[in-house]
Design a protein around this motif. Sequence first.
Motif, PDB file in Angstrom:
ATOM      1  N   ASN A 219      17.919  46.389  99.174  1.00  0.00           N
ATOM      2  CA  ASN A 219      16.732  47.016  99.744  1.00  0.00           C
ATOM      3  C   ASN A 219      17.118  48.308 100.457  1.00  0.00           C
ATOM      4  OD1 ASN A 219      14.252  47.618 100.744  1.00  0.00           O
ATOM      5  ND2 ASN A 219      13.990  45.712 101.892  1.00  0.00           N
ATOM      6  N   PHE A 220      16.503  49.432 100.027  1.00  0.00           N
ATOM      7  CA  PHE A 220      16.721  50.725 100.675  1.00  0.00           C
ATOM      8  C   PHE A 220      15.416  51.219 101.300  1.00  0.00           C
ATOM      9  CE2 PHE A 220      20.396  50.648  97.951  1.00  0.00           C
ATOM     10  CZ  PHE A 220      21.389  51.231  98.738  1.00  0.00           C
ATOM     11  N   GLY A 221      14.812  50.366 102.018  1.00  0.00           N
ATOM     12  CA  GLY A 221      13.550  50.748 102.685  1.00  0.00           C
ATOM     13  C   GLY A 221      12.411  50.739 101.683  1.00  0.00           C
ATOM     14  N   PRO A 222      11.868  51.937 101.411  1.00  0.00           N
ATOM     15  CA  PRO A 222      10.711  51.975 100.517  1.00  0.00           C
ATOM     16  C   PRO A 222      11.078  51.653  99.073  1.00  0.00           C
ATOM     17  CG  PRO A 222      11.445  54.206 101.033  1.00  0.00           C
ATOM     18  CD  PRO A 222      12.238  53.283 101.914  1.00  0.00           C
ATOM     19  N   SER A 223      12.344  51.683  98.738  1.00  0.00           N
ATOM     20  CA  SER A 223      12.747  51.388  97.351  1.00  0.00           C
ATOM     21  C   SER A 223      13.781  50.270  97.325  1.00  0.00           C
ATOM     22  CB  SER A 223      13.322  52.654  96.699  1.00  0.00           C
ATOM     23  OG  SER A 223      14.490  53.059  97.396  1.00  0.00           O
ATOM     24  N   LYS A 224      13.934  49.751  96.146  1.00  0.00           N
ATOM     25  CA  LYS A 224      14.877  48.632  95.975  1.00  0.00           C
ATOM     26  C   LYS A 224      15.820  48.947  94.806  1.00  0.00           C
ATOM     27  CE  LYS A 224      14.874  43.625  96.059  1.00  0.00           C
ATOM     28  NZ  LYS A 224      14.043  42.408  95.983  1.00  0.00           N
ATOM     29  N   PHE A 225      17.151  48.792  95.036  1.00  0.00           N
ATOM     30  CA  PHE A 225      18.157  49.098  94.006  1.00  0.00           C
ATOM     31  C   PHE A 225      18.510  47.813  93.250  1.00  0.00           C
ATOM     32  CE2 PHE A 225      22.651  49.375  92.776  1.00  0.00           C
ATOM     33  CZ  PHE A 225      22.594  50.472  91.924  1.00  0.00           C
ATOM     34  N   ASN A 226      18.170  47.775  91.962  1.00  0.00           N
ATOM     35  CA  ASN A 226      18.470  46.597  91.134  1.00  0.00           C
ATOM     36  C   ASN A 226      19.581  46.855  90.110  1.00  0.00           C
ATOM     37  OD1 ASN A 226      15.380  46.189  91.906  1.00  0.00           O
ATOM     38  ND2 ASN A 226      16.321  44.198  91.503  1.00  0.00           N
ATOM     39  N   GLY A 227      19.857  48.089  89.805  1.00  0.00           N
ATOM     40  CA  GLY A 227      20.902  48.369  88.827  1.00  0.00           C
ATOM     41  C   GLY A 227      20.838  49.800  88.348  1.00  0.00           C
ATOM     42  N   PHE A 228      21.824  50.150  87.488  1.00  0.00           N
ATOM     43  CA  PHE A 228      21.819  51.478  86.890  1.00  0.00           C
ATOM     44  C   PHE A 228      22.572  51.414  85.566  1.00  0.00           C
ATOM     45  CE2 PHE A 228      25.883  51.383  88.996  1.00  0.00           C
ATOM     46  CZ  PHE A 228      26.721  52.111  88.156  1.00  0.00           C
TER      47      PHE A 228
END
Length: 416
Positions: free
Chosen positions: A282-291
């Motif tokens: 969780n990066f606040g307003p966004s969420k990191f799931n992969g790249f």
Amino acid sequence: MKELLSFILFFGFCTAKGQITIDGCQEKAKANYPLIKQYDLIAKSSDYTISNANKAYLPQLSITGIGGYIFNGLPEFSVPGSTPGEKNKAQFIGIAQINQTIWDGGAIRTQKDIAKSAAEVEKSSVDVSLYSIRERVNQVFFGILLIDEQNKQLDILYDELKLGQKKVRLSKENGLAYTSDVDEVKAEMLNLEQKKIEFNYTRKGYVQMLSYLTGQQLDENVKLEKPIMVETVNNLSNNRPELSLYANQVKLIESRSSLNEVSLMPKVGLIGAGILIEPGVNFGPSKFNGFALAGLSVSWSTTGLYKNRNNKELDKIEIDKINNQQDTFLFNNKLQLAQANNEIEKQKAIIAKDEEIVKLKGNIKKSYQLMYDNGICAMNDLLSSMNKENEAIGNQAFHNVQLQMSIYNYKTISGN
């Protein structure tokens, strides 16, 4: 039908004018030897190895999944003033990577060359092992021919004694010969019959050995064809399989040494990679799931630089060892050929005297026959002269077969 076809093929292959040839028996013995199956196994192994090398150009995919309980958790960020979400201690990370080789510095081509060279070395090694069968066949084949010549002379002498027996019996009935003369002729005939029995049993054993070597059931009375006599063997080149083995071993080392050059080359390819994190970060307003990413990969290792010089020296030493083995083999082979050639010349010199000896022994026998007919000498003297003439004729035939055997021995030593 299969057995009949096998017999027909063997009969047609090994016979000429109804007789079995030495070359046909050598080919059959080679085909019958269990080691012959190695050729097919070597070919299959080489095909699979080359096929595996070719597969190096196919895309290489690797997938790694990591799942477990996170004690401290991954870092999370939230907007100031907001309440952080509930943390999930269970975490899964998936990593996938795909690589496509564009240029490997010649590694695949070198691996295929090595596989082919290794197969040739193995086949040459089998050739060397199989070549020893030729000498065994030569010994058995010419052993039978020698016995046949001895038997032939015994038959001639036996027929001559049988004819003489009739004459002596007739002379005895007319009071011109003794009973002991009849008995001496009979005893000599029995002695020849004993020798025939001994020769026949020896021949039977040799035929059984030839049957075992060729894998074909041969009749104990089988007829063998005498090899064609050659005038000279001095112009024969050296075709021993050991020479091909040494050449292929050097070629294999040269193929392997190419790997030294390959190790100095960079490797170029395409790469694709992706990472999946569940639950995400969780990066606040966004969420990191992969790249995911894709691009060109270039790799180069300096390890080969440090070892290249030493590896070249090691390869050179290995080649020098093989060349030394070849020189040693040629030295010993040359000695064997010199001995074999000397044996041929000796047999020729002996045969040159045989005809004169046979002629003289024949004249001596005729003289004793005349003396016996006139009552001047005993039957024992006549039988002795007959045996000596037969021995001379037998020696002449024996020496001729020995010469043929010496010539074939030279051909075998020289690889022809």
